[in-house]
Design a protein around this motif. Sequence first.
Motif, mmCIF file in Angstrom:
data_model
loop_
_atom_site.group_PDB
_atom_site.id
_atom_site.type_symbol
_atom_site.label_atom_id
_atom_site.label_comp_id
_atom_site.label_asym_id
_atom_site.label_seq_id
_atom_site.Cartn_x
_atom_site.Cartn_y
_atom_site.Cartn_z
ATOM 1 N N TRP A 4 -20.372 -1.770 -22.427
ATOM 2 C CA TRP A 4 -18.961 -1.766 -22.835
ATOM 3 C C TRP A 4 -18.597 -3.164 -23.261
ATOM 4 N N LYS A 5 -17.804 -3.281 -24.284
ATOM 5 C CA LYS A 5 -17.350 -4.598 -24.717
ATOM 6 C C LYS A 5 -15.948 -4.458 -25.308
ATOM 7 N N THR A 16 -7.634 -0.038 -8.669
ATOM 8 C CA THR A 16 -8.352 0.370 -9.874
ATOM 9 C C THR A 16 -8.192 -0.674 -10.939
ATOM 10 N N ILE A 17 -9.333 -1.126 -11.473
ATOM 11 C CA ILE A 17 -9.294 -2.105 -12.553
ATOM 12 C C ILE A 17 -9.343 -1.338 -13.857
ATOM 13 N N THR A 18 -8.418 -1.680 -14.776
ATOM 14 C CA THR A 18 -8.389 -0.932 -16.033
ATOM 15 C C THR A 18 -8.238 -1.882 -17.195
ATOM 16 N N ALA A 19 -8.459 -1.408 -18.394
ATOM 17 C CA ALA A 19 -8.444 -2.262 -19.590
ATOM 18 C C ALA A 19 -7.065 -2.258 -20.221
ATOM 19 N N ALA A 20 -6.650 -3.419 -20.737
ATOM 20 C CA ALA A 20 -5.368 -3.527 -21.437
ATOM 21 C C ALA A 20 -5.477 -3.029 -22.860
ATOM 22 N N ASP A 462 -14.192 9.971 -15.938
ATOM 23 C CA ASP A 462 -13.179 9.832 -16.997
ATOM 24 C C ASP A 462 -13.228 8.464 -17.672
ATOM 25 N N GLY A 463 -14.218 7.671 -17.317
ATOM 26 C CA GLY A 463 -14.377 6.371 -17.953
ATOM 27 C C GLY A 463 -13.705 5.251 -17.220
ATOM 28 N N THR A 464 -12.931 5.552 -16.178
ATOM 29 C CA THR A 464 -12.288 4.495 -15.415
ATOM 30 C C THR A 464 -13.289 3.802 -14.490
ATOM 31 N N MET A 465 -12.904 2.652 -14.048
ATOM 32 C CA MET A 465 -13.756 1.862 -13.156
ATOM 33 C C MET A 465 -13.018 1.649 -11.849
ATOM 34 N N GLU A 488 -26.217 8.580 -4.142
ATOM 35 C CA GLU A 488 -27.313 8.350 -5.077
ATOM 36 C C GLU A 488 -26.936 8.877 -6.463
ATOM 37 N N GLY A 489 -27.210 8.110 -7.479
ATOM 38 C CA GLY A 489 -26.934 8.512 -8.839
ATOM 39 C C GLY A 489 -25.633 7.995 -9.387
ATOM 40 N N ASP A 490 -24.742 7.459 -8.530
ATOM 41 C CA ASP A 490 -23.490 6.884 -9.021
ATOM 42 C C ASP A 490 -23.801 5.762 -10.010
ATOM 43 N N THR A 491 -22.948 5.692 -11.076
ATOM 44 C CA THR A 491 -23.125 4.639 -12.069
ATOM 45 C C THR A 491 -22.324 3.425 -11.644
#
Length: 501
Positions: A4-5, A16-20, A462-465, A488-491
Motif C-alpha cells: 500500500w502506498k 483504529t488507524i485510518t487513512a486521510a 474491509d481494508g481497514t487496519m 494463524e493466517g491473519d494479515t
Amino acid sequence: MERWKGSWKKWVFGGTITAAAGVLGVCSFVSAQSREESVLYKETQIKKGTITVGVTESGSVTIGTNAQDLDDLQELESSGAQISDTQAASAQNTADTQAAQGQNMFGSGTAGSSDSSTGLEVEEVFLSVGESARVGDAILKLTAESVAEYKKDLEDACNTAQLALKKAELEAKTSKMNAQHTYNTDVAQGSTAQSEYDATIAELQASVDLARAKAEESAEKISDFQKKISNGESCSAELAMEQANYNALAAKLQSAQNSQAIQTVEAKQKYEEAMLAYSNAGNVYQMNTSDIDVNVEEAQEELEEAQDMLSYFQALIGDGTIYAQYAGTVFSLGYTKGDTLSASVNVAEFTDAENVTMAVSVSQEDIASVQVGNDVEIALTAYEDKTYEGKVKAVDTSASSGTSTVSYEVTVVFTGDAGDVYQDMTGNVTFVSAQADDVLYVSRKAIVREGRDTSLNIKREDGTMEAIPVTVGITDGINIEIAGDIQEGDTVLIESQVAEK
C-alpha cells in the motif's frame, strides 16, 4: 506481497488507524504531523509452528558413504602367497609320501605350482554412479574363467594342506612310538642294572679266583719237585716244565686282575648310566613327545586356513557376481569392464542416509554452550521454509585461530529424513538454547512498540487496519513468538515511513 502506498496523516478513533485519503469517514483529530509523509506498507501473515532460539552458524553438507570393500580378498591374496611358500617347502616331503601311496594329489601338475596372483577379471558392471541401489542388487560380474582358475588354486591348496596334515600325523605317531620304546628300555635296564652289576663283579672275581687257584696249585707242584730233588730224586725236567706252566698261570692271574679292575669301572659306569636313564625316563619321554603335536597343530592350522580361504572366496565371489551390501545412491564405482579385482580398491561406495553431516565453526564465546548430543535445527538455502532436525555429533577441541577470532569446528548430523539433501548444499545450523513448539509467530519487524506495550497492525477484510495488543515471547532474530486476539493466517502490515521531498 501486496504493498500500500499513499499520503497519510495519523488519525485515531477507538484504536483504529485510518487513512486521510478517504478510506473512512470523519474522525476526531488526536495528533497530526506538521508535514506529510510517504508511508509504505508490506504484508505478512501470522504463522503457526516452532520458534527456535540459539547460536546460528553456516556450513555445507557432507554426505557419508558406506564402502563395500574387498578386505577378504586381501586375506585371499596373503594366504595365496603363504600357500605357495608352504607348497614349495613341502614339495619334497609330499613327493615321498605320494610315491609311497602310488598317487599324485595334484594330478599331472607339480606341487607348489599354485599362482596366488591369479586375476579375477571384471566381465560386466551393472550399476552406474548416481543410480539408486538396494541391498542385493548386482554390482558386477567376473569372467567364469578367472573365477574357476582362482577357485582351483584354493582347492589345490586345501589338498596340499590335507596331505601335509596326514604326513605330520604319521610322523607324530612314529615319534611317539620311538619315545615309548626308549622309555620302556630305560625303565627295564634300570630295574635290572643292580643285578647285572653284581653279576659282572662276581664273574670278574671268579675269574681272578680261578686264575689264582691254578697258579697256587702250580706253585705247590714246584715246591714238591724241589723237595724231591733235595732228597736226591731225579725230576729236574718235570720241575722245569712246571715252572713254565706256573709262569703262564701267573700271567693269566695278572691278566684276570687287570681285567677285573678295568671292567669293574666299566660295570660301575654302565650301572650309573642305567640308573640315571631310569630315574629320568619320564622326563625324557615328556621331552621327546612335547613338540610332536606342535607340527600336527601347525599343519591343522594351515589346513583350516586354506579351507577358510576357500570359504571366504565362495562367500565373497560365489557364482562370480558381487552384490550390493548397502542401500543408497551409488557414490562411486571402483571397476570397469576388463579390470582385475584388488583388495586395495573398493567395489563401490553408497551414500549413507544416516550419516549426513554439516561442519560449522563456533566462536569461543559460544562454544561452552555446545555439547555432544545437543539438538540443532538445520535450514538449507535450497529449501526455503523447511527445517531439518539434527544433533551435535562431535566438537573439535583444537581451536582454529583467525586474525581476530578463535573458533572450534562442530559437526552435526541430520537425525530426520535427509533423502532430499545433497553433497555440498549450504545452510545454517542453529544450536538450540530455547524452543517454543506449536505457537503463533510473525516477523519481528511487524511488532509495534509503545513503551512497554506491543501490538500488531492487522489488516481486516474491509481494508481497514486495526492495532491489536499482543504479548511477545522468544525470537530467533527473524521471527518472534506472539499471543493475543489473533489467529494463524491473519494479515499483518509492516509500516515504514519515508519523508516526501
